[in-house]
Design a protein around this motif. Structure first.
Motif, PDB file in Angstrom:
ATOM      1  N   UNK A 166     -10.562  -1.707  -7.699  1.00 23.19           N
ATOM      2  CA  UNK A 166     -11.624  -1.866  -5.671  1.00 23.19           C
ATOM      3  C   UNK A 166     -12.600  -2.222  -5.887  1.00 23.19           C
ATOM      4  N   UNK A 167     -13.220  -2.992  -5.224  1.00 24.72           N
ATOM      5  CA  UNK A 167     -14.630  -2.408  -4.976  1.00 24.72           C
ATOM      6  C   UNK A 167     -15.326  -1.435  -4.573  1.00 24.72           C
ATOM      7  N   UNK A 168     -16.771  -1.520  -5.643  1.00 24.46           N
ATOM      8  CA  UNK A 168     -17.260  -0.264  -5.008  1.00 24.46           C
ATOM      9  C   UNK A 168     -17.711  -0.224  -3.242  1.00 24.46           C
ATOM     10  N   UNK A 169     -17.516  -1.541  -2.891  1.00 21.11           N
ATOM     11  CA  UNK A 169     -17.407  -1.244  -1.395  1.00 21.11           C
ATOM     12  C   UNK A 169     -16.367  -1.116  -0.420  1.00 21.11           C
ATOM     13  N   UNK A 170     -15.442  -0.811  -0.754  1.00 27.94           N
ATOM     14  CA  UNK A 170     -13.966  -0.630  -0.327  1.00 27.94           C
ATOM     15  C   UNK A 170     -13.727   0.603   0.328  1.00 27.94           C
ATOM     16  N   UNK A 171     -13.750   0.801   1.657  1.00 29.35           N
ATOM     17  CA  UNK A 171     -14.310   2.440   2.396  1.00 29.35           C
ATOM     18  C   UNK A 171     -12.430   2.842   1.970  1.00 29.35           C
ATOM     19  N   UNK A 172     -13.286   4.332   2.668  1.00 26.30           N
ATOM     20  CA  UNK A 172     -12.023   5.010   2.201  1.00 26.30           C
ATOM     21  C   UNK A 172     -11.172   4.997   3.018  1.00 26.30           C
ATOM     22  N   UNK A 173     -11.571   4.578   4.579  1.00 27.02           N
ATOM     23  CA  UNK A 173     -10.198   4.812   5.318  1.00 27.02           C
ATOM     24  C   UNK A 173      -9.717   3.330   5.185  1.00 27.02           C
ATOM     25  N   UNK A 174     -10.226   2.404   4.255  1.00 31.83           N
ATOM     26  CA  UNK A 174      -9.462   0.883   4.390  1.00 31.83           C
ATOM     27  C   UNK A 174      -7.989   1.130   3.260  1.00 31.83           C
ATOM     28  N   UNK A 175      -9.060   2.042   2.373  1.00 27.52           N
ATOM     29  CA  UNK A 175      -7.625   2.240   0.936  1.00 27.52           C
ATOM     30  C   UNK A 175      -6.722   3.147   1.727  1.00 27.52           C
ATOM     31  N   UNK A 176      -6.789   3.811   2.334  1.00 21.26           N
ATOM     32  CA  UNK A 176      -5.583   5.276   2.132  1.00 21.26           C
ATOM     33  C   UNK A 176      -4.810   3.537   3.128  1.00 21.26           C
ATOM     34  N   UNK A 177      -5.359   2.939   3.807  1.00 25.01           N
ATOM     35  CA  UNK A 177      -4.389   2.252   4.847  1.00 25.01           C
ATOM     36  C   UNK A 177      -3.345   0.910   3.473  1.00 25.01           C
ATOM     37  N   UNK A 178      -4.693   0.771   3.133  1.00 25.84           N
ATOM     38  CA  UNK A 178      -4.452  -0.457   1.762  1.00 25.84           C
ATOM     39  C   UNK A 178      -2.860   0.614   0.447  1.00 25.84           C
ATOM     40  N   UNK A 179      -2.742   1.811   0.682  1.00 26.63           N
ATOM     41  CA  UNK A 179      -1.948   2.537   0.249  1.00 26.63           C
ATOM     42  C   UNK A 179      -0.330   3.070   0.726  1.00 26.63           C
ATOM     43  N   UNK A 180      -0.445   2.964   2.132  1.00 23.88           N
ATOM     44  CA  UNK A 180       0.131   3.065   3.026  1.00 23.88           C
ATOM     45  C   UNK A 180       1.053   1.573   2.949  1.00 23.88           C
ATOM     46  N   UNK A 181       0.677   1.116   2.968  1.00 21.28           N
ATOM     47  CA  UNK A 181       0.791  -0.033   3.438  1.00 21.28           C
ATOM     48  C   UNK A 181       1.504  -0.893   1.884  1.00 21.28           C
ATOM     49  N   UNK A 182       0.678  -0.519   0.793  1.00 19.36           N
ATOM     50  CA  UNK A 182       1.246  -0.709  -0.327  1.00 19.36           C
ATOM     51  C   UNK A 182       2.799   0.217  -0.696  1.00 19.36           C
ATOM     52  N   UNK A 183       2.813   1.518  -0.215  1.00 23.34           N
ATOM     53  CA  UNK A 183       3.994   1.918  -0.402  1.00 23.34           C
ATOM     54  C   UNK A 183       5.267   1.741   0.423  1.00 23.34           C
ATOM     55  N   UNK A 184       4.824   1.160   1.608  1.00 19.78           N
ATOM     56  CA  UNK A 184       5.911   0.839   2.368  1.00 19.78           C
ATOM     57  C   UNK A 184       6.438  -1.157   1.865  1.00 19.78           C
ATOM     58  N   UNK A 185       5.925  -1.602   1.151  1.00 19.11           N
ATOM     59  CA  UNK A 185       6.322  -2.764   0.761  1.00 19.11           C
ATOM     60  C   UNK A 185       7.216  -2.760  -0.064  1.00 19.11           C
ATOM     61  N   UNK A 186       6.570  -1.544  -1.786  1.00 15.84           N
ATOM     62  CA  UNK A 186       7.426  -1.566  -2.309  1.00 15.84           C
ATOM     63  C   UNK A 186       8.416  -0.835  -1.734  1.00 15.84           C
ATOM     64  N   UNK A 187       8.641  -0.515  -1.211  1.00 18.30           N
ATOM     65  CA  UNK A 187      10.124  -0.092  -0.730  1.00 18.30           C
ATOM     66  C   UNK A 187      10.844  -1.472   0.076  1.00 18.30           C
ATOM     67  N   UNK A 188      10.288  -1.950   0.593  1.00 22.69           N
ATOM     68  CA  UNK A 188      11.181  -3.058   0.671  1.00 22.69           C
ATOM     69  C   UNK A 188      11.805  -4.179  -0.724  1.00 22.69           C
ATOM     70  N   UNK A 189      10.814  -4.090  -1.447  1.00 24.00           N
ATOM     71  CA  UNK A 189      11.345  -4.719  -2.027  1.00 24.00           C
ATOM     72  C   UNK A 189      12.117  -4.104  -2.789  1.00 24.00           C
ATOM     73  N   UNK A 190      12.114  -3.063  -3.169  1.00 24.37           N
ATOM     74  CA  UNK A 190      13.495  -1.982  -3.726  1.00 24.37           C
ATOM     75  C   UNK A 190      14.677  -2.271  -3.563  1.00 24.37           C
ATOM     76  N   UNK A 191      14.351  -2.006  -1.723  1.00 20.63           N
ATOM     77  CA  UNK A 191      15.179  -2.432  -0.943  1.00 20.63           C
ATOM     78  C   UNK A 191      16.334  -3.299  -1.392  1.00 20.63           C
TER      79      UNK A 191
END
Length: 110
Positions: A57-82
């Motif tokens: 991640x870039x040094x200007x990646x805001x923490x609030x965006x990182x939280x959303x990014x992780x959430x969306x990544x977890x959700x899409x990993x679930x979709x892929x696993x299914x």
């Protein structure tokens, strides 16, 4: 056989911290490199039976965006696993956890 190539370019500062991340694909309608702030890539090595990962991640990646990014990544990993396994029971558990994660990170949609 059709082939596509993915290219990731990482521009680093003097301390080797990513300043810019650009990605492009030969299979995309957009032929220009697209700037992104974070990247998670996992590859499976069948010889060693383990995952090879790159998380940047870039040094200007805001923490609030990182939280959303992780959430969306977890959700899409679930979709892929299914799609890959058909394991519906565990996906329900993962989605429950993702809802909990979103609530704890205060990113849950009202």
């Amino acid at each position: 056989m059709k082939k596509a190539e993915l290219k990731v370019t990482v521009e680093l500062d003097e301390n080797n911290v990513p300043e810019n991340i650009l990605w492009e694909s030969t299979d995309s309608a957009n032929k220009d490199a697209v700037p992104v702030k974070s990247l998670m890539m996992a590859l499976w090595d069948p010889n060693y039976q383990n995952a090879l990962r790159i998380d940047l991640w870039t040094k200007d990646m805001p923490v609030d965006e990182m939280k959303i990014f992780f959430y969306q990544t977890l959700m899409t990993m679930g979709d892929s696993f299914l799609r890959a396994t058909g394991e519906t029971n565990i996906i329900e558990d993962l989605r429950d956890y993702c809802a909990h994660f979103a609530e704890k990170m205060e990113i849950a949609k009202k």
